[in-house]
Motif scaffolding. Sequence first.
Motif, PDB file in Angstrom:
ATOM      1  N   ILE A   1      -7.894  10.544  -1.051  1.00 37.83           N
ATOM      2  CA  ILE A   1      -7.343  11.707  -0.351  1.00 37.83           C
ATOM      3  C   ILE A   1      -7.845  12.985  -1.008  1.00 37.83           C
ATOM      4  CG2 ILE A   1      -5.220  12.954   0.236  1.00 37.83           C
ATOM      5  CD1 ILE A   1      -3.855  10.142   0.295  1.00 37.83           C
ATOM      6  N   HIS A   2      -7.741  13.055  -2.332  1.00 31.34           N
ATOM      7  CA  HIS A   2      -8.121  14.271  -3.050  1.00 31.34           C
ATOM      8  C   HIS A   2      -8.625  13.901  -4.445  1.00 31.34           C
ATOM      9  CE1 HIS A   2      -7.932  18.422  -4.451  1.00 31.34           C
ATOM     10  NE2 HIS A   2      -7.307  17.985  -5.516  1.00 31.34           N
ATOM     11  N   VAL A   3      -9.697  14.564  -4.861  1.00 29.35           N
ATOM     12  CA  VAL A   3     -10.226  14.406  -6.218  1.00 29.35           C
ATOM     13  C   VAL A   3     -10.554  15.788  -6.746  1.00 29.35           C
ATOM     14  CG1 VAL A   3     -12.060  13.447  -7.657  1.00 29.35           C
ATOM     15  CG2 VAL A   3     -11.294  12.189  -5.662  1.00 29.35           C
ATOM     16  N   ARG A   4     -10.105  16.079  -7.951  1.00 26.39           N
ATOM     17  CA  ARG A   4     -10.442  17.356  -8.590  1.00 26.39           C
ATOM     18  C   ARG A   4     -10.848  17.080 -10.029  1.00 26.39           C
ATOM     19  NH1 ARG A   4      -6.398  20.960 -10.864  1.00 26.39           N
ATOM     20  NH2 ARG A   4      -7.631  22.410 -12.060  1.00 26.39           N
ATOM     21  N   ASP A   5     -12.052  17.472 -10.365  1.00 28.41           N
ATOM     22  CA  ASP A   5     -12.559  17.288 -11.719  1.00 28.41           C
ATOM     23  C   ASP A   5     -11.939  18.341 -12.622  1.00 28.41           C
ATOM     24  OD1 ASP A   5     -14.028  17.022 -14.064  1.00 28.41           O
ATOM     25  OD2 ASP A   5     -15.942  16.807 -13.030  1.00 28.41           O
ATOM     26  N   ILE A   6     -11.124  17.908 -13.583  1.00 29.10           N
ATOM     27  CA  ILE A   6     -10.489  18.835 -14.523  1.00 29.10           C
ATOM     28  C   ILE A   6     -11.447  19.194 -15.641  1.00 29.10           C
ATOM     29  CG2 ILE A   6      -8.619  19.086 -16.202  1.00 29.10           C
ATOM     30  CD1 ILE A   6      -6.902  17.400 -14.403  1.00 29.10           C
TER      31      ILE A   6
ATOM     32  N   SER B   1       0.849  -1.183   0.000  1.00 27.95           N
ATOM     33  CA  SER B   1       0.000   0.000   0.000  1.00 27.95           C
ATOM     34  C   SER B   1       0.891   1.242   0.000  1.00 27.95           C
ATOM     35  CB  SER B   1      -0.886  -0.004   1.244  1.00 27.95           C
ATOM     36  OG  SER B   1      -1.714   1.128   1.257  1.00 27.95           O
ATOM     37  N   ARG B   2       0.505   2.223  -0.818  1.00 27.44           N
ATOM     38  CA  ARG B   2       1.265   3.465  -0.884  1.00 27.44           C
ATOM     39  C   ARG B   2       0.371   4.581  -1.401  1.00 27.44           C
ATOM     40  NH1 ARG B   2       3.359   4.845  -6.090  1.00 27.44           N
ATOM     41  NH2 ARG B   2       3.137   3.198  -7.620  1.00 27.44           N
ATOM     42  N   ARG B   3       0.917   5.798  -1.431  1.00 25.28           N
ATOM     43  CA  ARG B   3       0.184   6.953  -1.929  1.00 25.28           C
ATOM     44  C   ARG B   3       0.432   7.103  -3.429  1.00 25.28           C
ATOM     45  NH1 ARG B   3      -0.639  12.616   1.077  1.00 25.28           N
ATOM     46  NH2 ARG B   3      -1.320  11.090   2.582  1.00 25.28           N
ATOM     47  N   PHE B   4      -0.635   7.352  -4.181  1.00 26.45           N
ATOM     48  CA  PHE B   4      -0.559   7.570  -5.618  1.00 26.45           C
ATOM     49  C   PHE B   4      -1.083   8.968  -5.933  1.00 26.45           C
ATOM     50  CE2 PHE B   4      -0.861   3.006  -5.294  1.00 26.45           C
ATOM     51  CZ  PHE B   4      -0.111   2.509  -6.347  1.00 26.45           C
ATOM     52  N   ARG B   5      -0.516   9.600  -6.969  1.00 22.87           N
ATOM     53  CA  ARG B   5      -1.023  10.864  -7.517  1.00 22.87           C
ATOM     54  C   ARG B   5      -0.992  10.725  -9.030  1.00 22.87           C
ATOM     55  NH1 ARG B   5       2.728  13.440  -3.702  1.00 22.87           N
ATOM     56  NH2 ARG B   5       1.471  14.193  -1.982  1.00 22.87           N
ATOM     57  N   GLY B   6      -2.000  11.301  -9.676  1.00 21.49           N
ATOM     58  CA  GLY B   6      -2.009  11.271 -11.134  1.00 21.49           C
ATOM     59  C   GLY B   6      -3.360  11.626 -11.696  1.00 21.49           C
ATOM     60  N   LEU B   7      -3.581  11.218 -12.935  1.00 18.43           N
ATOM     61  CA  LEU B   7      -4.847  11.468 -13.614  1.00 18.43           C
ATOM     62  C   LEU B   7      -5.631  10.181 -13.741  1.00 18.43           C
ATOM     63  CD1 LEU B   7      -4.240  13.815 -16.673  1.00 18.43           C
ATOM     64  CD2 LEU B   7      -5.085  14.390 -14.402  1.00 18.43           C
TER      65      LEU B   7
ATOM     66  N   GLN C   1      -8.036  14.739 -11.500  1.00 13.62           N
ATOM     67  CA  GLN C   1      -6.785  14.643 -10.760  1.00 13.62           C
ATOM     68  C   GLN C   1      -7.122  13.891  -9.485  1.00 13.62           C
ATOM     69  OE1 GLN C   1      -5.341  18.618 -10.111  1.00 13.62           O
ATOM     70  NE2 GLN C   1      -3.959  18.496 -11.856  1.00 13.62           N
ATOM     71  N   VAL C   2      -6.342  12.879  -9.173  1.00 19.20           N
ATOM     72  CA  VAL C   2      -6.630  12.077  -7.989  1.00 19.20           C
ATOM     73  C   VAL C   2      -5.367  11.875  -7.158  1.00 19.20           C
ATOM     74  CG1 VAL C   2      -8.609  10.824  -8.948  1.00 19.20           C
ATOM     75  CG2 VAL C   2      -6.310   9.924  -9.304  1.00 19.20           C
TER      76      VAL C   2
ATOM     77  N   ALA D   1      -0.307  15.503 -14.319  1.00 20.64           N
ATOM     78  CA  ALA D   1      -1.119  16.580 -13.755  1.00 20.64           C
ATOM     79  C   ALA D   1      -2.121  17.123 -14.772  1.00 20.64           C
ATOM     80  CB  ALA D   1      -0.226  17.706 -13.254  1.00 20.64           C
ATOM     81  N   THR D   2      -1.815  16.968 -16.059  1.00 21.37           N
ATOM     82  CA  THR D   2      -2.706  17.428 -17.136  1.00 21.37           C
ATOM     83  C   THR D   2      -2.759  16.334 -18.202  1.00 21.37           C
ATOM     84  OG1 THR D   2      -0.936  18.408 -18.458  1.00 21.37           O
ATOM     85  CG2 THR D   2      -1.986  19.833 -16.779  1.00 21.37           C
ATOM     86  N   LEU D   3      -3.723  16.432 -19.100  1.00 20.09           N
ATOM     87  CA  LEU D   3      -3.822  15.449 -20.169  1.00 20.09           C
ATOM     88  C   LEU D   3      -2.598  15.509 -21.082  1.00 20.09           C
ATOM     89  CD1 LEU D   3      -5.766  13.225 -20.863  1.00 20.09           C
ATOM     90  CD2 LEU D   3      -6.947  14.787 -22.394  1.00 20.09           C
TER      91      LEU D   3
END
Length: 171
Positions: free
Chosen positions: A157-162, A55-61, A118-119, A76-78
């Motif tokens: 943790i975080h979700v942002r609709d691009i 288990s770990r932290r992921f960031r991406g699209l 972005q998640v 971070a962007t398409l």
Amino acid sequence: MIRRAVAALLTLAAAPAAVTAQEVAPEWTSPEHVAADVAAATRRSDRESVQWGSSRRFRGLWIAGFEASEFIEGAATLADARRRSPTRSAIWFEYDDRTEGADRLSAAAKSYAGRVMQVEFEGRMTVGPRIVSPGAPPLGYGHLGGSAREVLVDRVIHVRDIGALRDEQSR
């Protein structure tokens, strides 16, 4: 169950027209069994049947849409996603009823037009192919087994609709 249903449908397709699905496999082709099988398959992950990394932290699209759920780690962007993985990432993004904060992901997953999100989340990635049964060939993940790996969200943790995928592709 799904494999049995597909096998029954293939058997039925090859059988004479007078044979019905109930005659081929009456115990699991009833409308109740089929509905239960479909419901189970729509939000069932592979938590117990797949080998997972730590288990770990992921960031991406996360690109979510009709029959699509792609994760591009670190993007971070398409445009960034295309640079990182011009031929597609082949990582299926998955969450289930045991995912903490899954409701924050559900709206995007229902978008047939496609959404770019972005998640950031805690989760795990598969370490190998899916083995359905001993001696059977390994399968991929996600829609029609088209992804080489899968990432499973344990906690959002975080979700942002691009925005809509269509809008993002024109940028």
